[in-house]
Design a protein around this motif. Structure first.
Motif, mmCIF file in Angstrom:
data_model
loop_
_atom_site.group_PDB
_atom_site.id
_atom_site.type_symbol
_atom_site.label_atom_id
_atom_site.label_comp_id
_atom_site.label_asym_id
_atom_site.label_seq_id
_atom_site.Cartn_x
_atom_site.Cartn_y
_atom_site.Cartn_z
ATOM 1 N N ARG A 135 -0.148 7.405 -2.660
ATOM 2 C CA ARG A 135 -0.004 8.764 -3.202
ATOM 3 C C ARG A 135 1.148 9.546 -2.590
ATOM 4 N NH1 ARG A 135 -1.922 12.354 0.507
ATOM 5 N NH2 ARG A 135 -3.220 11.518 2.186
ATOM 6 N N TYR A 136 1.818 9.004 -1.564
ATOM 7 C CA TYR A 136 2.884 9.757 -0.913
ATOM 8 C C TYR A 136 4.033 10.024 -1.891
ATOM 9 C CZ TYR A 136 1.001 9.065 3.834
ATOM 10 O OH TYR A 136 0.226 9.079 4.962
ATOM 11 N N PRO A 137 4.682 11.189 -1.793
ATOM 12 C CA PRO A 137 5.867 11.437 -2.619
ATOM 13 C C PRO A 137 7.001 10.485 -2.251
ATOM 14 C CG PRO A 137 5.586 13.169 -0.981
ATOM 15 C CD PRO A 137 4.342 12.333 -0.927
ATOM 16 N N TYR A 138 7.896 10.300 -3.192
ATOM 17 C CA TYR A 138 8.956 9.302 -3.036
ATOM 18 C C TYR A 138 9.792 9.559 -1.786
ATOM 19 C CZ TYR A 138 12.880 6.277 -4.330
ATOM 20 O OH TYR A 138 13.857 5.313 -4.336
ATOM 21 N N HIS A 139 10.114 10.826 -1.513
ATOM 22 C CA HIS A 139 10.963 11.129 -0.360
ATOM 23 C C HIS A 139 10.283 10.757 0.959
ATOM 24 C CE1 HIS A 139 8.904 14.727 1.294
ATOM 25 N NE2 HIS A 139 8.541 14.949 0.054
ATOM 26 N N LEU A 198 0.822 -1.206 0.000
ATOM 27 C CA LEU A 198 0.000 0.000 0.000
ATOM 28 C C LEU A 198 0.857 1.258 0.000
ATOM 29 C CD1 LEU A 198 -2.848 -0.982 2.513
ATOM 30 C CD2 LEU A 198 -3.004 -0.821 0.015
ATOM 31 N N LEU A 199 1.965 1.238 0.744
ATOM 32 C CA LEU A 199 2.856 2.395 0.755
ATOM 33 C C LEU A 199 3.476 2.607 -0.615
ATOM 34 C CD1 LEU A 199 4.357 4.633 2.364
ATOM 35 C CD2 LEU A 199 6.157 2.938 2.802
ATOM 36 N N GLU A 200 3.964 1.546 -1.224
ATOM 37 C CA GLU A 200 4.628 1.662 -2.521
ATOM 38 C C GLU A 200 3.676 2.171 -3.595
ATOM 39 O OE1 GLU A 200 7.335 1.798 -5.415
ATOM 40 O OE2 GLU A 200 7.787 1.392 -3.296
ATOM 41 N N GLN A 201 2.437 1.720 -3.558
ATOM 42 C CA GLN A 201 1.468 2.078 -4.595
ATOM 43 C C GLN A 201 0.705 3.361 -4.273
ATOM 44 O OE1 GLN A 201 -1.007 -1.431 -4.818
ATOM 45 N NE2 GLN A 201 0.812 -2.758 -4.988
ATOM 46 N N SER A 205 -1.052 3.726 9.819
ATOM 47 C CA SER A 205 -1.211 4.800 8.845
ATOM 48 C C SER A 205 -2.642 4.835 8.326
ATOM 49 C CB SER A 205 -0.245 4.592 7.678
ATOM 50 O OG SER A 205 -0.532 5.472 6.613
ATOM 51 N N LYS A 206 -3.168 6.045 8.184
ATOM 52 C CA LYS A 206 -4.512 6.207 7.609
ATOM 53 C C LYS A 206 -4.540 5.787 6.149
ATOM 54 C CE LYS A 206 -7.942 9.810 6.569
ATOM 55 N NZ LYS A 206 -8.214 11.269 6.641
ATOM 56 N N ASP A 207 -3.470 6.098 5.413
ATOM 57 C CA ASP A 207 -3.453 5.895 3.969
ATOM 58 C C ASP A 207 -2.765 4.606 3.539
ATOM 59 O OD1 ASP A 207 -4.658 8.469 3.206
ATOM 60 O OD2 ASP A 207 -2.831 9.329 4.031
ATOM 61 N N ASN A 208 -1.864 4.089 4.357
ATOM 62 C CA ASN A 208 -0.999 2.998 3.916
ATOM 63 C C ASN A 208 -1.198 1.711 4.709
ATOM 64 O OD1 ASN A 208 0.398 4.740 2.023
ATOM 65 N ND2 ASN A 208 1.317 5.676 3.842
ATOM 66 N N ASN A 209 -2.336 1.590 5.372
ATOM 67 C CA ASN A 209 -2.625 0.368 6.112
ATOM 68 C C ASN A 209 -4.128 0.169 6.178
ATOM 69 O OD1 ASN A 209 -1.971 -1.980 7.454
ATOM 70 N ND2 ASN A 209 -0.682 -0.975 8.982
ATOM 71 N N ASN A 210 -4.518 -0.982 6.670
ATOM 72 C CA ASN A 210 -5.933 -1.327 6.805
ATOM 73 C C ASN A 210 -6.103 -2.083 8.106
ATOM 74 O OD1 ASN A 210 -8.178 -3.485 6.512
ATOM 75 N ND2 ASN A 210 -8.679 -1.993 4.919
ATOM 76 N N PRO A 211 -6.940 -1.593 9.035
ATOM 77 C CA PRO A 211 -7.058 -2.237 10.346
ATOM 78 C C PRO A 211 -7.436 -3.713 10.271
ATOM 79 C CG PRO A 211 -8.060 -0.069 10.406
ATOM 80 C CD PRO A 211 -7.722 -0.339 8.969
ATOM 81 N N GLN A 212 -8.354 -4.071 9.411
ATOM 82 C CA GLN A 212 -8.765 -5.473 9.334
ATOM 83 C C GLN A 212 -7.654 -6.349 8.762
ATOM 84 O OE1 GLN A 212 -11.837 -6.508 10.646
ATOM 85 N NE2 GLN A 212 -10.710 -8.443 10.569
#
Length: 287
Positions: A175-179, A170-173, A217-224
């Motif tokens: 929307r966060y910028p590369y840095h 999820l992190l790799e795919q 992370s809100k954007d890069n993880n899923n609680p379930q």
């Protein structure tokens, strides 16, 4: 005597963890407002009158946002290293500020709190063990990579707040910028689900009753997703996902079993590599 624990909030929007016995308690970090801390504790039936101190892990705003107002209102000592105090720019007039040293116990009533260094992109970051009459609870969040010290203390815990910040895919795919992606996964950012699971599966003591997965992370993880992942390896340990939106339930942690024999020398904070999860065909803690 049991320790009662709850996550009042856990995530990049604020972190605050309550650990106490029947008569006294401490907060580890105070990253939500005083008003929100009070409101959530009231909903849980917890009293600020029992809180005796606040321990600060590092200077990032999601860990210190509410500390000044909370400490002044309730006349609470703030345990913080001098370097962290300087870095966070906290106005400490009319605050009781107390420094601590790694691996040295601090007594707060019958509670004993021990800090140890962690790998995170802050000036002097620490994790904590809170103990009372043989019961130990760890607070292990904001950790860029596991180290021998983390393993050493994790093996002693009857319960732990353990960071599982991001799913690597999820992190790799995402929307966060590369840095920013590199900051998170670069060894001084946060633990991935995979890294946290490796620690849990390989080093969880048989007597660990609860694991509270924290700082998702809100954007890069899923609680379930992360709960299901850890539940496969729980072997009787209750898996709880700490929310970034609300307080968790209060869990009572009692001591059972015995601690593993631990060597006297405390190692440095070098990362640990190549650990295998039983039943999972992958080598973990690699970066």
């Amino acid at each position: 005597m049991p320790l009662h624990i709850t996550s009042l909030n856990s995530g990049s929007n604020g972190n605050c963890y309550y650990i106490g016995n029947e008569t006294e308690a401490v907060l580890v970090d105070a990253g939500i407002s005083c008003r929100e801390t009070e409101k959530r504790m009231r909903r849980l039936g917890l009293s600020m009158a029992k809180v005796r101190a606040i321990f600060i892990s590092h200077e990032h705003s999601d860990h210190i946002r509410g500390v000044a107002v909370l400490a002044r209102k309730y006349s609470l000592p703030v345990y913080i290293t001098p370097t962290t105090l300087y870095s966070c720019g906290l106005r400490h007039e009319n605050l009781e500020v107390v420094s601590f040293l790694p691996h040295e116990e601090v007594a707060v009533g019958r509670l004993s709190i021990t800090a140890f260094p962690k790998r995170h992109d802050a000036t002097d970051p620490h994790s904590f063990i809170v103990a009372c009459e043989g019961v130990k609870v760890g607070v292990f969040t904001d950790i860029g990579s596991p180290c021998d010290q983390l393993i050493r203390y994790f093996q002693q815990c009857h319960a732990a707040f353990l960071e599982a910040n991001y799913d690597e895919g999820l992190l790799e795919q995402g929307r966060y910028p590369y840095h920013l992606k590199n900051r998170i996964r670069g060894g001084k950012g946060h633990l991935s689900n995979r890294q946290a699971l490796a620690l849990f599966a390989a080093y969880k003591p048989d007597f660990m009753s609860h694991i509270l997965l924290a700082h998702l992370s809100k954007d890069n993880n899923n609680p379930q997703l992360v709960k299901d992942l850890f539940s496969l390896h729980a072997n009787g340990t209750q898996v709880v996902v700490a929310s970034r939106y609300e307080e968790s339930a209060v869990y009572s942690i009692t001591g059972s079993g015995s601690f593993p024999a631990m060597p006297v020398q405390i190692p440095d904070a070098a990362p640990v590599k190549g650990i295998q999860i039983p039943g999972v065909q992958t080598s973990l803690f690699d970066w």
